[in-house]
Design a protein around this motif. Structure first.
Motif, PDB file in Angstrom:
ATOM      1  N   VAL A 106       6.870  -3.579  -2.960  1.00 30.83           N
ATOM      2  CA  VAL A 106       6.321  -2.326  -3.478  1.00 30.83           C
ATOM      3  C   VAL A 106       6.076  -2.478  -4.980  1.00 30.83           C
ATOM      4  CG1 VAL A 106       6.707   0.147  -3.776  1.00 30.83           C
ATOM      5  CG2 VAL A 106       7.539  -1.002  -1.713  1.00 30.83           C
ATOM      6  N   ARG A 107       4.910  -2.019  -5.433  1.00 34.21           N
ATOM      7  CA  ARG A 107       4.570  -2.165  -6.842  1.00 34.21           C
ATOM      8  C   ARG A 107       4.180  -0.849  -7.512  1.00 34.21           C
ATOM      9  NH1 ARG A 107       6.898  -6.013  -6.031  1.00 34.21           N
ATOM     10  NH2 ARG A 107       6.455  -8.197  -6.526  1.00 34.21           N
ATOM     11  N   ALA A 108       4.196   0.241  -6.780  1.00 30.93           N
ATOM     12  CA  ALA A 108       3.781   1.525  -7.351  1.00 30.93           C
ATOM     13  C   ALA A 108       4.881   2.561  -7.132  1.00 30.93           C
ATOM     14  CB  ALA A 108       2.479   1.992  -6.716  1.00 30.93           C
ATOM     15  N   PHE A 109       5.272   3.221  -8.212  1.00 30.79           N
ATOM     16  CA  PHE A 109       6.403   4.145  -8.166  1.00 30.79           C
ATOM     17  C   PHE A 109       6.100   5.395  -8.992  1.00 30.79           C
ATOM     18  CE2 PHE A 109       7.917  -0.210  -7.883  1.00 30.79           C
ATOM     19  CZ  PHE A 109       8.783  -0.183  -6.799  1.00 30.79           C
ATOM     20  N   GLN A 151       0.824  -1.205   0.000  1.00 33.48           N
ATOM     21  CA  GLN A 151       0.000   0.000   0.000  1.00 33.48           C
ATOM     22  C   GLN A 151       0.862   1.261   0.000  1.00 33.48           C
ATOM     23  OE1 GLN A 151      -2.432  -0.791   3.491  1.00 33.48           O
ATOM     24  NE2 GLN A 151      -4.075  -1.594   2.209  1.00 33.48           N
ATOM     25  N   SER A 152       2.073   1.136  -0.535  1.00 34.25           N
ATOM     26  CA  SER A 152       3.002   2.264  -0.587  1.00 34.25           C
ATOM     27  C   SER A 152       3.166   2.763  -2.017  1.00 34.25           C
ATOM     28  CB  SER A 152       4.374   1.858  -0.040  1.00 34.25           C
ATOM     29  OG  SER A 152       4.310   1.569   1.338  1.00 34.25           O
ATOM     30  N   LEU A 153       3.324   4.067  -2.135  1.00 37.08           N
ATOM     31  CA  LEU A 153       3.678   4.694  -3.407  1.00 37.08           C
ATOM     32  C   LEU A 153       5.013   5.382  -3.190  1.00 37.08           C
ATOM     33  CD1 LEU A 153       3.052   5.585  -6.312  1.00 37.08           C
ATOM     34  CD2 LEU A 153       1.797   7.534  -5.355  1.00 37.08           C
ATOM     35  N   PHE A 154       6.034   4.908  -3.894  1.00 43.11           N
ATOM     36  CA  PHE A 154       7.385   5.430  -3.704  1.00 43.11           C
ATOM     37  C   PHE A 154       7.691   6.495  -4.742  1.00 43.11           C
ATOM     38  CE2 PHE A 154      12.007   5.296  -4.558  1.00 43.11           C
ATOM     39  CZ  PHE A 154      12.477   5.629  -3.291  1.00 43.11           C
ATOM     40  N   PHE A 155       8.117   7.667  -4.265  1.00 41.76           N
ATOM     41  CA  PHE A 155       8.513   8.771  -5.133  1.00 41.76           C
ATOM     42  C   PHE A 155      10.035   8.755  -5.259  1.00 41.76           C
ATOM     43  CE2 PHE A 155       4.323   9.833  -3.831  1.00 41.76           C
ATOM     44  CZ  PHE A 155       3.789  10.681  -4.789  1.00 41.76           C
ATOM     45  N   ALA A 156      10.524   8.503  -6.458  1.00 44.46           N
ATOM     46  CA  ALA A 156      11.965   8.384  -6.699  1.00 44.46           C
ATOM     47  C   ALA A 156      12.567   9.775  -6.899  1.00 44.46           C
ATOM     48  CB  ALA A 156      12.220   7.490  -7.909  1.00 44.46           C
ATOM     49  N   ILE A 157      12.825  10.439  -5.790  1.00 43.20           N
ATOM     50  CA  ILE A 157      13.329  11.816  -5.820  1.00 43.20           C
ATOM     51  C   ILE A 157      14.848  11.806  -5.926  1.00 43.20           C
ATOM     52  CG2 ILE A 157      13.529  13.938  -4.469  1.00 43.20           C
ATOM     53  CD1 ILE A 157      10.776  13.261  -3.278  1.00 43.20           C
ATOM     54  N   SER A 158      15.365  12.640  -6.786  1.00 50.07           N
ATOM     55  CA  SER A 158      16.814  12.766  -6.957  1.00 50.07           C
ATOM     56  C   SER A 158      17.313  13.964  -6.164  1.00 50.07           C
ATOM     57  CB  SER A 158      17.163  12.946  -8.439  1.00 50.07           C
ATOM     58  OG  SER A 158      16.734  11.828  -9.192  1.00 50.07           O
ATOM     59  N   GLY A 159      18.349  13.734  -5.353  1.00 50.13           N
ATOM     60  CA  GLY A 159      18.928  14.808  -4.560  1.00 50.13           C
ATOM     61  C   GLY A 159      20.421  14.908  -4.780  1.00 50.13           C
TER      62      GLY A 159
END
Length: 248
Positions: A67-70, A42-50
């Motif tokens: 995890v299946r949602a990105f 039930q997670s949505l991962f935001f692939a943020i670049s820093g």
């Protein structure tokens, strides 16, 4: 459960189509740190670049954890073994996170106290929580989540059963508070103080005070300490959308 808490709703906010098999997936957790993902399915991962890390490098390990949602950059090339994952492709995952949080905030009309200042934000937030929690069902920022990523994660916690929110906001550069105000949209403001934190990024104390005041441009009530002369000076000339009630 509201529409926004599904992948269909989130994809709609971000103006992205959502495949049928993912439309009703319930999203309980927005994640930016692969180490802190708890509810994988039930997670949505935001692939943020820093400056130090690129969230895209953690997608495959998170996939292995369930995890299946990105949310990824438009140019992210997913490997074949991720064929049953859903990728929301956007120009900037950080902006996408902030957009989703702003949409979540817009669902609720109960009062929201926004707290900023050079020091004391978290202490004031926790103090208010202790004082008011017997009379209100309060949602508040966890720990010191007050940054460009911390604020969206805080606002995502807002629920219909709450009737008061307390969210803190911090900045280190000019232009940041305008973005946070658009997410938080406080109705009551507290400006704790003005100190030396991040002075190197502002031309002077007046500029820093003006930037922090951007959080309060639409509040009904603003609480501050007029002993800070720079705050008082900038308040006197700040272009509020509608002049709030002042308490000091």
């Amino acid at each position: 459960m509201g529409e926004l808490e599904t992948l269909r709703g989130i994809a709609s906010v971000l103006e992205v189509s959502c495949p049928f098999e993912f439309q009703d997936v319930f999203i309980r957790e927005l994640a930016i740190d692969s180490r802190k993902v708890v509810m994988s399915a039930q997670s949505l991962f935001f692939a943020i670049s820093g400056d130090r890390h690129d969230g895209h490098n953690f997608i495959e390990p998170l996939y292995e954890k369930g995890v299946r949602a990105f949310v990824v950059n438009n140019d992210y090339a997913a490997s074949d073994k991720l064929d049953d994952a859903f990728f929301i492709r956007v120009e900037n995952p950080l902006v996408a996170l902030q957009t989703v949080a702003a949409a979540k905030r817009a669902q609720f009309n109960y009062p929201l106290i926004g707290v900023t200042g050079s020091n004391g934000k978290t202490i004031i937030k926790e103090w208010l929580y202790q004082l008011l929690s017997s009379n209100y069902n309060i949602v508040r920022s966890p720990k010191s989540y007050n940054s460009q990523v911390g604020v969206p994660l805080s606002v995502w916690r807002m629920k219909s059963e709450n009737n008061l929110a307390i969210i803190e906001a911090g900045i280190s550069m000019p232009g940041e508070m305008v973005k946070l105000e658009g997410i938080i949209r406080p109705t009551i403001g507290i400006f704790t103080n003005l100190g030396q934190a991040h002075d190197e990024n502002f031309t002077d104390g007046n500029q820093k005070a003006r930037e922090k005041l951007d959080l309060f441009q639409n509040v009904d009530t603003l609480i501050y300490c007029k002993d800070y002369l720079i705050i008082q000076e900038e308040l006197n000339q700040y272009p509020f959308a509608s002049k709030p009630k002042f308490f000091s």
